[in-house]
Every structure is written in C-alpha cells, then in structure tokens.
Design a protein around this motif. Structure first.
Motif, PDB file in Angstrom:
ATOM      1  N   CYS A 197       0.799  -1.232   0.000  1.00 21.71           N
ATOM      2  CA  CYS A 197       0.000   0.000   0.000  1.00 21.71           C
ATOM      3  C   CYS A 197       0.831   1.281   0.000  1.00 21.71           C
ATOM      4  N   ALA A 198       1.997   1.239   0.667  1.00 27.22           N
ATOM      5  CA  ALA A 198       2.757   2.465   0.917  1.00 27.22           C
ATOM      6  C   ALA A 198       3.262   3.125  -0.351  1.00 27.22           C
ATOM      7  N   HIS A 199       3.542   2.352  -1.409  1.00 30.14           N
ATOM      8  CA  HIS A 199       4.090   2.964  -2.617  1.00 30.14           C
ATOM      9  C   HIS A 199       3.087   3.875  -3.310  1.00 30.14           C
ATOM     10  N   CYS A 200       1.800   3.747  -3.002  1.00 33.15           N
ATOM     11  CA  CYS A 200       0.793   4.656  -3.557  1.00 33.15           C
ATOM     12  C   CYS A 200       0.288   5.659  -2.511  1.00 33.15           C
ATOM     13  N   HIS A 201       0.205   5.231  -1.245  1.00 34.09           N
ATOM     14  CA  HIS A 201      -0.447   6.053  -0.227  1.00 34.09           C
ATOM     15  C   HIS A 201       0.523   6.644   0.796  1.00 34.09           C
ATOM     16  N   GLY A 202       1.811   6.332   0.684  1.00 29.90           N
ATOM     17  CA  GLY A 202       2.769   6.834   1.660  1.00 29.90           C
ATOM     18  C   GLY A 202       2.852   5.935   2.875  1.00 29.90           C
ATOM     19  N   VAL A 203       3.984   5.997   3.571  1.00 33.51           N
ATOM     20  CA  VAL A 203       4.206   5.136   4.741  1.00 33.51           C
ATOM     21  C   VAL A 203       3.166   5.382   5.824  1.00 33.51           C
ATOM     22  N   GLY A 218       0.140   6.982   5.171  1.00 34.46           N
ATOM     23  CA  GLY A 218      -1.153   7.254   4.560  1.00 34.46           C
ATOM     24  C   GLY A 218      -1.387   8.710   4.223  1.00 34.46           C
ATOM     25  N   GLU A 219      -0.301   9.503   4.226  1.00 33.27           N
ATOM     26  CA  GLU A 219      -0.437  10.953   4.042  1.00 33.27           C
ATOM     27  C   GLU A 219      -0.006  11.425   2.659  1.00 33.27           C
ATOM     28  N   SER A 220       0.466  10.508   1.803  1.00 35.15           N
ATOM     29  CA  SER A 220       1.021  10.917   0.514  1.00 35.15           C
ATOM     30  C   SER A 220      -0.048  11.505  -0.404  1.00 35.15           C
ATOM     31  N   ASN A 221       0.355  12.501  -1.159  1.00 34.64           N
ATOM     32  CA  ASN A 221      -0.537  13.132  -2.131  1.00 34.64           C
ATOM     33  C   ASN A 221       0.046  13.029  -3.541  1.00 34.64           C
ATOM     34  N   GLU A 222       1.048  12.147  -3.727  1.00 29.40           N
ATOM     35  CA  GLU A 222       1.737  12.073  -5.006  1.00 29.40           C
ATOM     36  C   GLU A 222       0.984  11.222  -6.026  1.00 29.40           C
ATOM     37  N   VAL A 223       0.316  10.190  -5.584  1.00 29.41           N
ATOM     38  CA  VAL A 223      -0.396   9.297  -6.495  1.00 29.41           C
ATOM     39  C   VAL A 223      -1.901   9.457  -6.322  1.00 29.41           C
ATOM     40  N   PHE A 224      -2.369   9.308  -5.101  1.00 27.32           N
ATOM     41  CA  PHE A 224      -3.787   9.497  -4.781  1.00 27.32           C
ATOM     42  C   PHE A 224      -3.915  10.544  -3.689  1.00 27.32           C
ATOM     43  N   SER A 225      -5.127  10.996  -3.440  1.00 27.28           N
ATOM     44  CA  SER A 225      -5.355  11.955  -2.365  1.00 27.28           C
ATOM     45  C   SER A 225      -5.014  11.320  -1.020  1.00 27.28           C
ATOM     46  N   PRO A 226      -4.562  12.110  -0.049  1.00 27.38           N
ATOM     47  CA  PRO A 226      -4.190  11.547   1.257  1.00 27.38           C
ATOM     48  C   PRO A 226      -5.348  10.820   1.928  1.00 27.38           C
ATOM     49  N   LEU A 227      -5.017   9.754   2.634  1.00 25.72           N
ATOM     50  CA  LEU A 227      -6.027   8.978   3.359  1.00 25.72           C
ATOM     51  C   LEU A 227      -6.150   9.426   4.804  1.00 25.72           C
ATOM     52  N   ILE A 228      -5.031   9.778   5.422  1.00 22.95           N
ATOM     53  CA  ILE A 228      -4.985  10.055   6.858  1.00 22.95           C
ATOM     54  C   ILE A 228      -4.588  11.507   7.100  1.00 22.95           C
ATOM     55  N   TYR A 276      -9.009  25.211   5.316  1.00 24.83           N
ATOM     56  CA  TYR A 276      -8.251  23.961   5.503  1.00 24.83           C
ATOM     57  C   TYR A 276      -7.838  23.425   4.128  1.00 24.83           C
ATOM     58  N   PRO A 277      -6.570  23.009   3.968  1.00 20.63           N
ATOM     59  CA  PRO A 277      -6.047  22.747   2.618  1.00 20.63           C
ATOM     60  C   PRO A 277      -6.575  21.521   1.896  1.00 20.63           C
ATOM     61  N   GLY A 278      -7.142  20.558   2.592  1.00 25.21           N
ATOM     62  CA  GLY A 278      -7.575  19.356   1.877  1.00 25.21           C
ATOM     63  C   GLY A 278      -8.558  18.539   2.683  1.00 25.21           C
ATOM     64  N   ARG A 279      -9.071  17.499   2.057  1.00 23.81           N
ATOM     65  CA  ARG A 279     -10.024  16.603   2.699  1.00 23.81           C
ATOM     66  C   ARG A 279      -9.499  15.184   2.568  1.00 23.81           C
ATOM     67  N   THR A 280      -9.070  14.589   3.665  1.00 21.76           N
ATOM     68  CA  THR A 280      -8.576  13.217   3.616  1.00 21.76           C
ATOM     69  C   THR A 280      -9.730  12.242   3.733  1.00 21.76           C
ATOM     70  N   THR A 281      -9.463  10.991   3.402  1.00 25.13           N
ATOM     71  CA  THR A 281     -10.507   9.966   3.499  1.00 25.13           C
ATOM     72  C   THR A 281     -11.026   9.825   4.909  1.00 25.13           C
ATOM     73  N   ILE A 282     -10.131   9.776   5.889  1.00 23.50           N
ATOM     74  CA  ILE A 282     -10.549   9.537   7.271  1.00 23.50           C
ATOM     75  C   ILE A 282     -11.337  10.723   7.822  1.00 23.50           C
ATOM     76  N   ILE A 297       8.304   8.226  -3.228  1.00 18.75           N
ATOM     77  CA  ILE A 297       7.353   7.112  -3.226  1.00 18.75           C
ATOM     78  C   ILE A 297       8.151   5.820  -3.166  1.00 18.75           C
ATOM     79  N   PRO A 298       8.011   5.026  -2.094  1.00 18.36           N
ATOM     80  CA  PRO A 298       8.844   3.828  -1.957  1.00 18.36           C
ATOM     81  C   PRO A 298       8.410   2.713  -2.895  1.00 18.36           C
ATOM     82  N   MET A 299       9.394   1.959  -3.395  1.00 16.02           N
ATOM     83  CA  MET A 299       9.106   0.746  -4.151  1.00 16.02           C
ATOM     84  C   MET A 299       9.343  -0.437  -3.234  1.00 16.02           C
TER      85      MET A 299
END
Length: 357
Positions: free
Chosen positions: A71-77, A79-89, A110-116, A332-334
């Motif tokens: 999961c981390a390569h798309c969502h960040g370690v 869950g905060e990454s905004n590089e591939v998809f919108s942040p989750l956490i 507020y700058p964004g809306r996360t999934t959580i 983004i980690p592989m």
C-alpha cells in the motif's frame, strides 16, 4: 447393458429437466438462475450495520507489514502521501473522535479533505479495501489482511491503539469512535427496508422537462494550434486513474466532431527485438508495469529514465529490484519484489542496455 443404458438416459433427462427449471423465468430459454455459490462470490458488500462482514480478525502490527509491502508505494508510509492518490490520513483530532464530527470539514481555509476526515462508517473502509485493493491486483487480500490493513489505518488516525486487533466482534465498538460518524444522514430513502430510519420518500423529486426546456450549452472554443502542445503532451502529464485524463495534445484538435487527419507517416519496419519482448513479458508477469511505463512515468519512473541513469549497472539494478528502495527517483517507496533471481537479472540487463522496445 439395457438396464445400464436406461439408467444413463434417465439421468440425462433429469439433468435437462433441472436445467430447464433453473432457466430465468423473466427470459425463458435465456440463461439460468445463478447458484448460491455463484451469488456468494459477488455478494461481498458490507453494510453500515455490518451485515455481510465475514468472521475474522487482524492486528495493527500485521496491517503495518501488509501496508508497507502493498500500500505504501501509492499512499505513503503513513497514509499521508498526495503524489499518487489523495491523502487517506490526517485532519482529524481527539476532539473529533469524541464528538463524531470533523471540525476541519467546516473550515474554508483547511487545505484538503482526507478519506478519514470524510468517511462516516468503518464498514466503508473495510468494504472498499476488500473489493478494490491493491488497485493493481484487487480482491487478492485475505480476510485477515483486510482486517489488519483497516486496523492499521485506524491506528494511523489515532482511533485505535498500537496493540489493537480488529475483528467482527469488536468492529461496532470502533464505529463508535469514527471521527465523522455523525456526519452522514440516512434520511434519503436510498436504503432498503427499515434498518436505517425507514424513510420512504426520496429527498429529491426531479421531473423530466417536456416543454420550454433550456437548450443544452455548446462549447465552441478551441485551444489555438500554436498553444496546443506548448507545454508537452497533457495526456502524459495526468495520472491514468480517476475521471480527469489529459487530452493528447500531440494530435490535432477535433472540430465539429471531425478530426483533422494529417498525412499518414511513413512506417519504418524495425527488426523484432526479442530481448525487449521477453523482458517486457516478464515486467507484465510480475506486475512491474502497474507502476512503471517503458517510456513514461506512472507511479515510479519510466524504464527509459532508469536506463539513462543506470546504464551498464546490471548488478546494481538486480539489487534494487529485489530489495526495493526510495529516494533515487522521489519519495514514493518501491517495495521489495519477490521474483526469481533469473527474471530479475533478465529485466536488469534489458534496462542497463537502454530499455528498448
């Protein structure tokens, strides 16, 4: 033999009769009713009252392992990454967990809306992860992994502690701590039955316009030819997921629905590149092309870009393929790739030679 033949014929007629009985009553002679097993494979949704949730459990610790590998390569370690998809956490507080409403959703600054921040029911997280993740290979997570990944996400949002084990037995208790649990209404008559308030009248009453209707708007403007490809091909600059795909600005604009077709280019037949063909087949086999294009970036860099930087470094590339890594081409980690050494070497040799098609 006659008794045996009669028995076979009888069984055959019984089978045909069973098939005829199973055929759809709405469309006689077309298809058949789905068997309970077939229905069960599709009937996997989990509702807010947890109907449909399978028995099982998964720990936060297990979820972290699954997250980092899948999961981390798309969502960040975290869950905060905004590089591939919108942040989750992110964006929720202890006060939100207490009140059941996310205060930051009401802030215009507020700058964004996360999934959580937005999701109201933990069943939504479980259901979506179960049916759609990982996005390159959906429905491959086990029930334990789905529970575990859900638990890890809840832990990242400080909803459950580090040592928590999420299960079908305690998921209702977790629901009572969802930060935006009071942010959803069921007063819309979209639920069947009386489980969620029993509202019978929909909250909308649209009517088809039959006369004096507003004409459809027609967009007549076109991007000027001199500006069309001024900043590179927009199609390659937009991610391939979601609804907004960039237009291919290497091709001419269409006018009145008819494309201006340029003269056909002269096709030069190249000799078949068997080495590239074999390497690309391995990339597809091991799902490498889900994150890397041959000549364009998807999640990670294109193989042509890697080839320019790592020309001739076969052994180095084998090590990076097997061990994974982060930092060389971005943050983004592989994850480490569990493919045979021979396959990794063949791919690495192809890249080190230029990653030709």
């Amino acid at each position: 033999m006659s008794k045996f033949r009669n028995a076979v014929v009888t069984l055959g007629w019984l089978a045909m009769a069973g098939l005829a009985a199973a055929q759809s009553q709405l469309f006689p002679g077309v298809g058949r009713e789905a068997t309970p097993k077939e229905v069960a494979k599709w009937d996997i949704d989990v509702r807010p009252d947890f109907k449909g949730l399978p028995a099982g459990s998964g720990s936060v610790a297990k979820g972290q392992d699954v997250w980092e590998s899948k999961c981390a390569h798309c969502h960040g370690v975290f869950g905060e990454s905004n590089e591939v998809f919108s942040p989750l956490i992110g964006g929720t507080t202890a006060e939100d967990i207490k009140n059941g409403r996310v205060a930051n959703l009401k802030r215009a600054d507020y700058p964004g809306r996360t999934t959580i921040m937005k999701v109201s029911t933990v069943s939504t997280l479980w259901d979506y992860i179960n049916r759609a993740m990982p996005w390159t290979n959906p429905k491959t997570l086990s029930t334990e992994e789905v529970y575990a990944v859900t638990a890890f996400m809840l832990n990242l949002a400080n909803i459950v502690p580090d040592n928590f084990v999420l299960s079908d037995k305690n998921i209702a208790e977790v629901q009572a701590r969802m930060p935006n649990r009071n942010g959803m209404t069921t007063a819309h008559a979209m639920w069947p039955g009386n489980e969620f308030g029993g509202v019978k009248k929909p909250d909308i009453a649209n009517k088809i316009c039959m006369k004096d209707c507003t004409p459809d708007a027609k967009v007549a403007s076109l991007l000027p030819d001199f500006a069309r490809n001024a900043h590179g091909n927009l199609l390659e600059q937009n991610r391939i997921v979601g609804q907004q795909h960039g237009v291919d600005t290497t091709k001419p604009e269409t006018k009145a629905g008819i494309a201006v077709v340029p003269a056909a280019p002269v096709v030069v037949v190249k000799p078949e590149n068997n080495e590239a063909k074999a390497a690309i087949a391995l990339l597809n086999k091991h799902s490498c092309t889900a994150c890397h294009g041959v000549d364009k970036k998807i999640v990670g860099p294109g193989f042509n870009e890697i080839a320019k930087k790592q020309a001739g470094k076969t052994d180095y590339l084998v090590g990076k393929i097997k061990a994974g890594g982060v930092g060389v081409y971005g943050q983004i980690p592989m994850p480490a790739q569990a493919l045979p050494d021979a396959d990794a070497k063949q791919i690495a040799e192809w890249i080190s030679k230029g990653a030709s098609k």
